[in-house]
Design a protein around this motif. Structure first.
Motif, PDB file in Angstrom:
ATOM      1  N   ARG A   1      36.143  37.369  39.494  1.00 25.34           N
ATOM      2  CA  ARG A   1      35.761  36.620  38.298  1.00 25.34           C
ATOM      3  C   ARG A   1      36.851  36.717  37.238  1.00 25.34           C
ATOM      4  NH1 ARG A   1      31.630  38.483  41.084  1.00 25.34           N
ATOM      5  NH2 ARG A   1      29.652  37.339  41.145  1.00 25.34           N
ATOM      6  N   GLY A   2      36.950  35.691  36.420  1.00 26.97           N
ATOM      7  CA  GLY A   2      37.901  35.711  35.324  1.00 26.97           C
ATOM      8  C   GLY A   2      39.149  34.879  35.556  1.00 26.97           C
TER       9      GLY A   2
ATOM     10  N   SER B   1      34.320  42.556  38.057  1.00 28.37           N
ATOM     11  CA  SER B   1      34.969  41.309  38.447  1.00 28.37           C
ATOM     12  C   SER B   1      34.555  40.896  39.857  1.00 28.37           C
ATOM     13  CB  SER B   1      36.494  41.434  38.369  1.00 28.37           C
ATOM     14  OG  SER B   1      37.007  42.263  39.387  1.00 28.37           O
TER      15      SER B   1
ATOM     16  N   PHE C   1      29.901  40.387  33.564  1.00 27.95           N
ATOM     17  CA  PHE C   1      31.350  40.264  33.391  1.00 27.95           C
ATOM     18  C   PHE C   1      31.618  39.154  32.382  1.00 27.95           C
ATOM     19  CE2 PHE C   1      35.467  38.430  34.381  1.00 27.95           C
ATOM     20  CZ  PHE C   1      36.268  39.541  34.552  1.00 27.95           C
TER      21      PHE C   1
ATOM     22  N   TYR D   1      39.875  44.406  34.376  1.00 30.28           N
ATOM     23  CA  TYR D   1      40.071  44.318  35.822  1.00 30.28           C
ATOM     24  C   TYR D   1      40.295  45.728  36.337  1.00 30.28           C
ATOM     25  CZ  TYR D   1      40.491  39.238  36.206  1.00 30.28           C
ATOM     26  OH  TYR D   1      40.238  37.895  36.206  1.00 30.28           O
TER      27      TYR D   1
END
Length: 202
Positions: free
Chosen positions: A72-73, A107, A119, A125
């Motif tokens: 994610r991100g 993440s 998140f 991270y």
């Protein structure tokens, strides 16, 4: 894959089971699981190609998530691949060409382990760095070890300097727009056995 084969009902059952297992892990932790949930996690640990819903390893499809191979991100695969390329280039420059890396934490799972908070833009991270040369240097540098000397905790600023990884952590944090934290393991299997992971392919 199941949906591609026309097995929508079975795919729905797997999705529901994965969601239930994720919630139980968040509530009681892996050590508190019982019944089929405990069996599922133990089977995953015995076969480290996948560990936990939403986690991916190698070519094994994950159980959920927008893209099972991307933490994610990231805005997409190209942004993620650029980050991974930068990560491995930095490890090579630091003398750890044999190292492998895996994303862990929120993440991968979508939520913080201790609080269950999702998140978001403020999340770090958490990256496991695995390799015998890394762990050996950590021992020689006096970095604190855990689990009988098989891993470190999250590396502190002074630990990063001892390992010559401070520049890389700072560089990756700037690239990602969020803090990047490293932990060291002796092997990638040991890292994956600790929790849901997405292996960063070289």
């Amino acid at each position: 894959m199941l949906r591609q084969q026309g097995c929508d009902q079975l795919a729905d059952q797997y999705d529901a089971a994965g969601d239930q297992l994720t919630q139980q892990i968040l509530l009681v932790g892996i050590g508190g699981l019982t019944g089929w949930e405990k069996d599922a996690v133990e089977a995953g640990a015995a076969q480290p190609k996948r560990f936990g819903p939403g986690a991916a390893h190698g070519d094994d499809p994950a159980l959920g998530g927008k893209d099972p191979y991307i933490p994610r991100g990231f805005g997409g695969s190209s942004q993620y691949e650029e980050f991974v390329h930068e990560l491995y280039d930095g490890l090579n420059e630091a003398g750890f060409g044999d190292a492998q890396a895996a994303f862990q934490g929120s993440s991968v799972t979508g939520a913080r382990y201790r609080t269950g908070e999702p998140f978001d833009d403020e999340s770090d991270y958490d990256i496991a760095l695995a390799g015998e040369s890394l762990l050996e240097k950590a021992k020689k540098a006096g970095v604190g070890l855990r689990s009988g000397g098989s891993r470190t905790g999250p590396l502190r600023p002074e630990d990063l300097r001892k390992m010559r990884l401070d520049g890389l952590a700072s560089q990756l944090s700037n690239t990602a727009g969020r803090k990047v934290a490293f932990m060291i393991y002796g092997s990638i299997d040991a890292a994956v056995e600790r929790g849901p992971s997405i292996i960063a392919k070289k």
